[in-house]
Design an enzyme around this catalytic site. Structure first.
Site, mmCIF file in Angstrom:
data_model
loop_
_atom_site.group_PDB
_atom_site.id
_atom_site.type_symbol
_atom_site.label_atom_id
_atom_site.label_comp_id
_atom_site.label_asym_id
_atom_site.label_seq_id
_atom_site.Cartn_x
_atom_site.Cartn_y
_atom_site.Cartn_z
ATOM 1 N N ASP A 1 0.854 -1.187 0.000
ATOM 2 C CA ASP A 1 0.000 0.000 0.000
ATOM 3 C C ASP A 1 0.885 1.231 0.000
ATOM 4 O O ASP A 1 2.053 1.166 0.394
ATOM 5 C CB ASP A 1 -0.910 -0.013 1.236
ATOM 6 C CG ASP A 1 -2.181 0.789 1.021
ATOM 7 O OD1 ASP A 1 -3.259 0.189 0.913
ATOM 8 O OD2 ASP A 1 -2.092 2.038 0.948
ATOM 9 N N THR B 1 -13.422 -3.546 -8.949
ATOM 10 C CA THR B 1 -14.560 -3.419 -9.873
ATOM 11 C C THR B 1 -14.264 -2.307 -10.877
ATOM 12 O O THR B 1 -14.052 -1.160 -10.479
ATOM 13 C CB THR B 1 -15.837 -3.075 -9.078
ATOM 14 O OG1 THR B 1 -16.026 -4.094 -8.102
ATOM 15 C CG2 THR B 1 -17.056 -2.996 -9.980
ATOM 16 N N GLU C 1 -18.980 -6.828 2.837
ATOM 17 C CA GLU C 1 -18.408 -6.406 4.109
ATOM 18 C C GLU C 1 -19.194 -7.086 5.221
ATOM 19 O O GLU C 1 -20.386 -7.348 5.085
ATOM 20 C CB GLU C 1 -18.471 -4.886 4.226
ATOM 21 C CG GLU C 1 -17.464 -4.243 3.297
ATOM 22 C CD GLU C 1 -17.538 -2.728 3.280
ATOM 23 O OE1 GLU C 1 -17.975 -2.132 4.260
ATOM 24 O OE2 GLU C 1 -17.148 -2.159 2.249
ATOM 25 N N ASN D 1 -23.974 -6.666 -9.097
ATOM 26 C CA ASN D 1 -24.332 -5.567 -8.193
ATOM 27 C C ASN D 1 -25.567 -4.813 -8.676
ATOM 28 O O ASN D 1 -26.383 -4.365 -7.868
ATOM 29 C CB ASN D 1 -23.145 -4.620 -8.003
ATOM 30 C CG ASN D 1 -22.209 -5.122 -6.913
ATOM 31 O OD1 ASN D 1 -22.479 -6.149 -6.275
ATOM 32 N ND2 ASN D 1 -21.115 -4.430 -6.686
ATOM 33 N N PHE E 1 -32.259 -10.337 0.130
ATOM 34 C CA PHE E 1 -32.186 -9.012 -0.506
ATOM 35 C C PHE E 1 -33.561 -8.444 -0.844
ATOM 36 O O PHE E 1 -33.720 -7.667 -1.788
ATOM 37 C CB PHE E 1 -31.255 -9.024 -1.729
ATOM 38 C CG PHE E 1 -29.857 -8.630 -1.339
ATOM 39 C CD1 PHE E 1 -29.104 -9.449 -0.524
ATOM 40 C CD2 PHE E 1 -29.320 -7.418 -1.745
ATOM 41 C CE1 PHE E 1 -27.834 -9.079 -0.105
ATOM 42 C CE2 PHE E 1 -28.047 -7.024 -1.341
ATOM 43 C CZ PHE E 1 -27.306 -7.858 -0.515
ATOM 44 N N ALA F 1 -37.092 -4.419 2.818
ATOM 45 C CA ALA F 1 -37.416 -3.013 2.527
ATOM 46 C C ALA F 1 -36.973 -2.160 3.702
ATOM 47 O O ALA F 1 -36.917 -2.617 4.838
ATOM 48 C CB ALA F 1 -38.914 -2.877 2.312
ATOM 49 N N GLY G 1 -26.689 1.447 0.541
ATOM 50 C CA GLY G 1 -25.607 2.430 0.544
ATOM 51 C C GLY G 1 -24.292 1.683 0.480
ATOM 52 O O GLY G 1 -24.245 0.551 0.002
ATOM 53 N N CYS H 1 -20.044 0.262 -2.585
ATOM 54 C CA CYS H 1 -20.151 -0.518 -3.825
ATOM 55 C C CYS H 1 -21.429 -0.270 -4.615
ATOM 56 O O CYS H 1 -21.380 0.310 -5.696
ATOM 57 C CB CYS H 1 -20.010 -1.999 -3.522
ATOM 58 S SG CYS H 1 -18.363 -2.413 -2.938
ATOM 59 N N LYS I 1 -24.442 -0.741 6.912
ATOM 60 C CA LYS I 1 -25.099 -1.999 7.234
ATOM 61 C C LYS I 1 -24.476 -2.539 8.519
ATOM 62 O O LYS I 1 -23.400 -2.071 8.923
ATOM 63 C CB LYS I 1 -24.969 -2.997 6.083
ATOM 64 C CG LYS I 1 -23.556 -3.508 5.843
ATOM 65 C CD LYS I 1 -23.624 -4.559 4.758
ATOM 66 C CE LYS I 1 -22.427 -5.443 4.771
ATOM 67 N NZ LYS I 1 -22.435 -6.424 3.701
#
Ligand code: UDX
Length: 451
Positions: free
Chosen positions: A32, A124, A158, A217, A258, A261, A266, A269, A332
């Site tokens: 890095d 991505t 994540e 996605n 998924f 509701a 957010g 990604c 999340k």
């Protein structure tokens, strides 16, 4: 046989990938440009919250299979397989992806590669990027065509990053089919343990592999916005979207996952990936194919405004002068990531309308403070709720699902709870004389009837 691997980028993706490749028995160097991240990782600390990652990191630092460095030269000398795991965020003021970091890895690494090697991209990227980067890498490297570039997109979530890396649903590999080199063979060596565990490896051309990731996605984002659109209709018709989701989810063609509701998606990604996908389709002259994604994005953003409106409605019409407790800031649960977090965005909007907002999150306070320094932060859920006119649950952490309505009732000013993730049991709250509102769940009366 063990491989010698370099992983460029030590964020959520790169750090996890480096540690997990060492866990598979390979010798790994994580690279890095940020010395503070490297210092933390070298001392066995993960610079972000990811369940289970610290154990894997420490174990492999201790057994000597994993190390970190800022030196591209060291990585080029050491590794035969180079993974790119740097970020591709949204460009400022545009929908497209910012590829600066990915391009920088190629520019800095390729000239240093002096023996046959494979670069495997994980980040991505817009379709067409890998072919372009491959050409550039071959131009820059002293070994020319003996440097191969293939794409191996990452699907990790994540909060489940370690599990998703070591037991993925599938592995995807895009190769430059005109070149027919060693990329597939090397990739099979890297993932031998996974392949022995019957994890499928799908080999395809470069462009398709890039599209697999963006399409996956886009599909997930569409699924969430679909159920959130149903939530809007349920609100208008006084129906309950959670029951609707359960009922349609039993159809195996639809599936229940998924279909939660709430305040929408957010994170680092889904939002930026659907936007980059639209931008790329436009460049390719296929923009019509993806106009629906604009609607997916709009539905998603509308959930945030709806939550703000619902809060105002629930406390008598105006937020001005009110005190609002926000439970949850991460995009999340089981993550400290606040990138494009609906929860923080809603907290900010409510504050802008004149409320004083106190936020609590089990892991994301530090990151939130950096992004929204003007919000107030509390150390516990109970502190955040002190004298609140309404309590908003905006991230479905286990801790919030287990909140005791009676204890909380003792500290708030008004017993009003708004469930932005439909993660609470309304009956528990209604029993204790709270006003409960869930997104897409009609009126309190209909909810209490159902329960
Ligand atoms: C996502 C993809 O799942 C992963 O495969 C890809 O590699 C990276 O992007 P991640 O960003 O970690 O992973 O989160 P994900 O679990 O997909 O959740 C994204 C957002 O959608 C979160 O804000 C979450 O709260 C929200 N969501 C998810 C819903 O609102 N409803 C659901 O039913 C599911």
């Amino acid at each position: 046989m063990n491989c010698r691997i370099a992983v460029f980028g030590t964020g959520y993706l790169g750090a996890t990938h480096a540690a997990c490749m060492a866990e598979l028995g390979h010798e790994v160097i994580g690279v890095d440009i940020d010395p503070s991240k490297l210092a933390k990782l070298e001392s066995g600390q993960v610079p972000f919250f990811e369940p289970g990652l610290e154990e894997v990191l420490r174990k492999n630092l201790d057994n000597g299979r994993l190390r970190f460095s800022s030196s591209y030269q060291e990585a080029a000398d050491f590794a035969d397989v180079h993974f790119i795991g740097v970020g591709t965020p949204q460009k400022k003021g545009e929908f497209g992806a910012d590829l600066t970091a990915v391009e920088a890895v190629i520019e800095n690494l390729a000239p240093l590669i002096t023996r046959p090697a494979v670069i495997l991209g994980k980040s991505t990227v817009p379709v067409g990027t890998a072919a372009r980067l491959g050409e550039r890498a071959r131009q820059l490297s002293p070994i020319g065509d003996a440097l191969e570039l293939a794409w191996n997109p990452e699907f990790l979530r994540e909060g489940y990053a370690v599990q998703d890396t070591l037991q993925p649903d599938r592995l995807v590999l895009g190769i430059d089919q005109a070149r027919n080199g060693r990329a597939e063979e090397e990739t099979r060596k890297v993932y031998k343990t996974l392949l022995n565990n019957n994890i499928p490896l799908l080999v395809m051309d470069l462009a398709t592999s890039e599209l697999v990731k963006t399409a996956a996605n886009a599909f997930l984002a569409t699924k969430i916005s679909f159920i959130n659109a149903m939530a809007e209709v349920c609100e208008a018709a006084n129906a309950d979207v959670t029951i609707l989701a359960d009922a349609i989810g039993y159809d195996a063609r639809i599936g229940r996952r998924f279909l939660n509701a709430g305040i929408g998606f957010g994170g680092g990604c889904l939002p930026k990936d659907i936007r980059a996908f639209m931008a790329r389709a436009g460049e390719l002259g296929a923009d019509q194919a993806l106009t629906f994604l604009r609607e997916v994005d709009t539905i998603n953003m509308r959930r945030r405004s709806r939550m703000v409106e619902l809060t105002a409605e629930a406390i008598g019409g105006t937020l001005l002068g009110s005190r609002i407790a926000v439970l949850g800031a991460a995009f999340k649960p089981d993550s400290d990531d606040v990138r494009d977090s609906p929860a923080l965005n809603i907290a900010g909007q409510i504050q802008l309308q004149g409320a004083s907002v106190v936020v609590y999150d089990p892991k994301a306070i530090e990151n939130s403070r950096r992004l929204f320094p003007t919000l107030e932060y509390a150390d516990t859920a109970l502190d955040a709720c002190h004298k609140a006119d309404a309590v908003l649950v905006l991230t479905e952490w286990e801790e919030f699902k287990n909140l005791d309505p009676r204890t909380l009732g003792g500290v708030v000013r008004e017993k009003v709870i708004l469930d932005g993730r439909n993660c609470l049991n309304p009956a528990d709250w209604l029993k204790d004389e709270w006003t409960y509102r869930g997104l897409g769940r009609g009126s309190v009366e209909s909810v209490s009837m159902v329960n």
